[in-house]
Design a protein around this motif. Sequence first.
Motif, PDB file in Angstrom:
ATOM      1  N   PRO A 326      33.111 -14.578  20.267  1.00 14.25           N
ATOM      2  CA  PRO A 326      34.119 -15.156  19.355  1.00 14.25           C
ATOM      3  C   PRO A 326      33.499 -16.238  18.477  1.00 14.25           C
ATOM      4  CG  PRO A 326      35.021 -14.932  21.568  1.00 14.25           C
ATOM      5  CD  PRO A 326      33.543 -14.642  21.678  1.00 14.25           C
ATOM      6  N   ILE A 327      33.910 -16.293  17.208  1.00 14.75           N
ATOM      7  CA  ILE A 327      33.270 -17.208  16.258  1.00 14.75           C
ATOM      8  C   ILE A 327      33.425 -18.662  16.679  1.00 14.75           C
ATOM      9  CG2 ILE A 327      35.302 -17.232  14.732  1.00 14.75           C
ATOM     10  CD1 ILE A 327      33.322 -17.528  12.375  1.00 14.75           C
ATOM     11  N   LEU A 328      34.581 -19.040  17.208  1.00 16.27           N
ATOM     12  CA  LEU A 328      34.766 -20.435  17.602  1.00 16.27           C
ATOM     13  C   LEU A 328      33.904 -20.771  18.814  1.00 16.27           C
ATOM     14  CD1 LEU A 328      38.618 -20.872  17.042  1.00 16.27           C
ATOM     15  CD2 LEU A 328      36.726 -21.259  15.451  1.00 16.27           C
ATOM     16  N   ASP A 329      33.695 -19.806  19.696  1.00 16.58           N
ATOM     17  CA  ASP A 329      32.783 -20.007  20.823  1.00 16.58           C
ATOM     18  C   ASP A 329      31.344 -20.123  20.330  1.00 16.58           C
ATOM     19  OD1 ASP A 329      34.959 -19.851  22.458  1.00 16.58           O
ATOM     20  OD2 ASP A 329      34.516 -17.852  23.252  1.00 16.58           O
ATOM     21  N   TYR A 389      38.136 -14.023  14.284  1.00 17.22           N
ATOM     22  CA  TYR A 389      38.102 -15.063  13.268  1.00 17.22           C
ATOM     23  C   TYR A 389      39.485 -15.687  13.088  1.00 17.22           C
ATOM     24  CZ  TYR A 389      33.433 -13.695  11.676  1.00 17.22           C
ATOM     25  OH  TYR A 389      32.084 -13.450  11.596  1.00 17.22           O
ATOM     26  N   PRO A 390      39.549 -16.986  12.724  1.00 20.20           N
ATOM     27  CA  PRO A 390      40.846 -17.600  12.410  1.00 20.20           C
ATOM     28  C   PRO A 390      41.542 -16.881  11.253  1.00 20.20           C
ATOM     29  CG  PRO A 390      39.177 -19.287  12.731  1.00 20.20           C
ATOM     30  CD  PRO A 390      38.449 -17.971  12.705  1.00 20.20           C
ATOM     31  N   VAL A 391      42.873 -16.959  11.243  1.00 21.26           N
ATOM     32  CA  VAL A 391      43.678 -16.277  10.227  1.00 21.26           C
ATOM     33  C   VAL A 391      43.254 -16.687   8.820  1.00 21.26           C
ATOM     34  CG1 VAL A 391      46.007 -16.082   9.259  1.00 21.26           C
ATOM     35  CG2 VAL A 391      45.664 -15.919  11.731  1.00 21.26           C
ATOM     36  N   GLU A 392      42.944 -17.965   8.630  1.00 18.00           N
ATOM     37  CA  GLU A 392      42.604 -18.464   7.296  1.00 18.00           C
ATOM     38  C   GLU A 392      41.348 -17.818   6.723  1.00 18.00           C
ATOM     39  OE1 GLU A 392      44.973 -21.426   9.566  1.00 18.00           O
ATOM     40  OE2 GLU A 392      43.121 -20.302   9.964  1.00 18.00           O
ATOM     41  N   MET A 393      40.511 -17.266   7.583  1.00 20.01           N
ATOM     42  CA  MET A 393      39.267 -16.648   7.126  1.00 20.01           C
ATOM     43  C   MET A 393      39.427 -15.160   6.840  1.00 20.01           C
ATOM     44  SD  MET A 393      36.464 -18.375   9.710  1.00 20.01           S
ATOM     45  CE  MET A 393      35.066 -17.733   8.795  1.00 20.01           C
ATOM     46  N   SER A 394      40.578 -14.603   7.144  1.00 20.41           N
ATOM     47  CA  SER A 394      40.705 -13.138   7.152  1.00 20.41           C
ATOM     48  C   SER A 394      42.054 -12.695   6.593  1.00 20.41           C
ATOM     49  CB  SER A 394      40.526 -12.627   8.588  1.00 20.41           C
ATOM     50  OG  SER A 394      39.404 -13.200   9.206  1.00 20.41           O
ATOM     51  N   PRO A 395      42.239 -12.768   5.285  1.00 15.72           N
ATOM     52  CA  PRO A 395      43.548 -12.478   4.694  1.00 15.72           C
ATOM     53  C   PRO A 395      43.974 -11.019   4.731  1.00 15.72           C
ATOM     54  CG  PRO A 395      41.926 -12.937   2.984  1.00 15.72           C
ATOM     55  CD  PRO A 395      41.278 -13.268   4.286  1.00 15.72           C
ATOM     56  N   LEU A 396      43.110 -10.109   5.143  1.00 16.06           N
ATOM     57  CA  LEU A 396      43.480  -8.688   5.184  1.00 16.06           C
ATOM     58  C   LEU A 396      43.486  -8.137   6.609  1.00 16.06           C
ATOM     59  CD1 LEU A 396      41.290  -7.543   2.153  1.00 16.06           C
ATOM     60  CD2 LEU A 396      43.771  -7.777   2.167  1.00 16.06           C
ATOM     61  N   GLU A 405      46.914 -17.191  16.034  1.00 14.46           N
ATOM     62  CA  GLU A 405      46.117 -18.048  15.169  1.00 14.46           C
ATOM     63  C   GLU A 405      44.786 -17.384  14.782  1.00 14.46           C
ATOM     64  OE1 GLU A 405      47.208 -21.030  13.947  1.00 14.46           O
ATOM     65  OE2 GLU A 405      49.075 -20.370  14.903  1.00 14.46           O
ATOM     66  N   LEU A 406      44.467 -16.302  15.496  1.00 12.91           N
ATOM     67  CA  LEU A 406      43.218 -15.583  15.256  1.00 12.91           C
ATOM     68  C   LEU A 406      43.510 -14.193  14.709  1.00 12.91           C
ATOM     69  CD1 LEU A 406      41.348 -16.498  18.581  1.00 12.91           C
ATOM     70  CD2 LEU A 406      41.210 -17.679  16.378  1.00 12.91           C
ATOM     71  N   THR A 407      42.460 -13.505  14.308  1.00 14.72           N
ATOM     72  CA  THR A 407      42.610 -12.131  13.822  1.00 14.72           C
ATOM     73  C   THR A 407      41.651 -11.210  14.569  1.00 14.72           C
ATOM     74  OG1 THR A 407      40.943 -12.470  12.091  1.00 14.72           O
ATOM     75  CG2 THR A 407      43.256 -12.863  11.499  1.00 14.72           C
TER      76      THR A 407
END
Length: 512
Positions: A326-329, A389-396, A405-407
């Motif tokens: 996971p990206i945050l990890d 990835y967090p939602v803000e990074m992945s609009p599609l 909060e993640l995608t």
Amino acid sequence: MAEFSEQEQIRRESLAKLRELGIEPYPAAEYPVNASAAAIAAQYDPEKGNFQEVCIAGRLMSRRIMGAASFGELQDESGRIQIYVKRDEICPGEDKTMYNTVWKRLLDIGDIVGIKGFAFITQTGQLSIHAKELTLLSKSLKVLPIVKAADGQVFDAFTDPELRYRQRYVDLIVNPQVKDVFVKRAKIIATMRQYFNEAGCLEVETPILQSIPGGATARPFITHHNALDIPLYLRIANELYLKRLIVGGFNGVYEFAKDFRNEGMDKTHNPEFTCMEIYVAYKDYNWMMDFVEKMLGKIAMEVNGTSVVKIGENEVDFGGSYRRLPILDAIKEYAGVDVKGMDEAGLREVCKQLHVEIEPSMGKGKLIDAIFGQYCEDKLIQPTFIIDYPVEMSPLTKRHRENPELTERFELFVCGKELANAYSELNDPIDQLERFEEQAALKSRGDDEAMYIDYDFVRSLEYGMPPTSGLGMGIDRLTMFMTGQTTIQDVLFFPQMRPEKTVRKEAAAAEE
């Protein structure tokens, strides 16, 4: 008026003399090639006496004239082979002009010639073609760089990247190994195409000129359509059109697309690039990770005969299963900071502490991406799926089934570079419109890479798109990895270059 070097002028004089002799230096008639240098080298057997009626054509790369007999070297698409030219063989009558004048004086290194004759082994054990007939097929007016090899060393090599990329045609002539990269590139694409077709997917084509540049966050090239009197954009991605086809009832579609992004150029980025995108209905990003692992393992075996590929100083294994992180990890592991749940202000403070350069226009997504890019990417040498990835990074992308909060998104990294991007595709039209509106807000803050709102795409989702997994993969970068090249320019036949006049002006200025 063009200025010619002494050698270029001599070649033009030879061209005129050839025509005076009634020899057309650029004949139009078909030349009946029936063999290649590589095929003869691989299959010739003196005991069988095969290749006794050879017709071969290629570029004259060397010549050693010894009175009434000569040796030369012919290079065709497959490689080089020695030719033996004897005066009385190619000029059986009293007229020896073809040998004494044409072959000895008017032909040059780089000329394209046709040879009819037979294969044999010389007294020194060299496979050669004994010429019975010699035909000039194209006169070369430019002098080739002469690359010489002796005692394991190469002299006068044509290695200047500026010249090699700008004059790729010369590069391919004098550096035959360059062809291997592009042959492997073609094999990569062919292997992918076969893999997708066997999975039941359909190859399609979508528009390059688009009224809305969608499917990615990037700066587009803008043009104008005169008849419609509207601005159009060269596509930055083909994603939204391919997903429209999933809405229309296709269960799997893919496209090898030329995409264009009006951004910087460096060793891994070209403004025009090739991207493969594939979308498969009723699948998710977990399925796609398995699908990609098997595909890359297959490509490595087809292209190199092994799953382990040498990339720079690293040996990368494309076989087996890849790590899923996971990206945050990843940020916590490599940057030492836990950014889970942080708002924009908190992320800005973290960037400040970590000395990550940011812009006022950046939202949460780009702030996280900046931290990840600076602290994590170069640590990911072996194939690694960075996921969730967090939602803000992945609009599609579809929201994560366990954490909204993640995608459900992954990017595949190899040797510190992104190779692929994939999602469980967002198919909720209401959520999609809200994400587009958030992107529009970022654009209003000055983020010129934020997405446009594509209302027609939203309308297509309102008809219903099945659960779908999609993948985008850069073919240029994949070719770099599979062939061990370090710059994207080495896997593009004709990379984008500054205008030649600009280069000359800068060189002149430097000399002053």
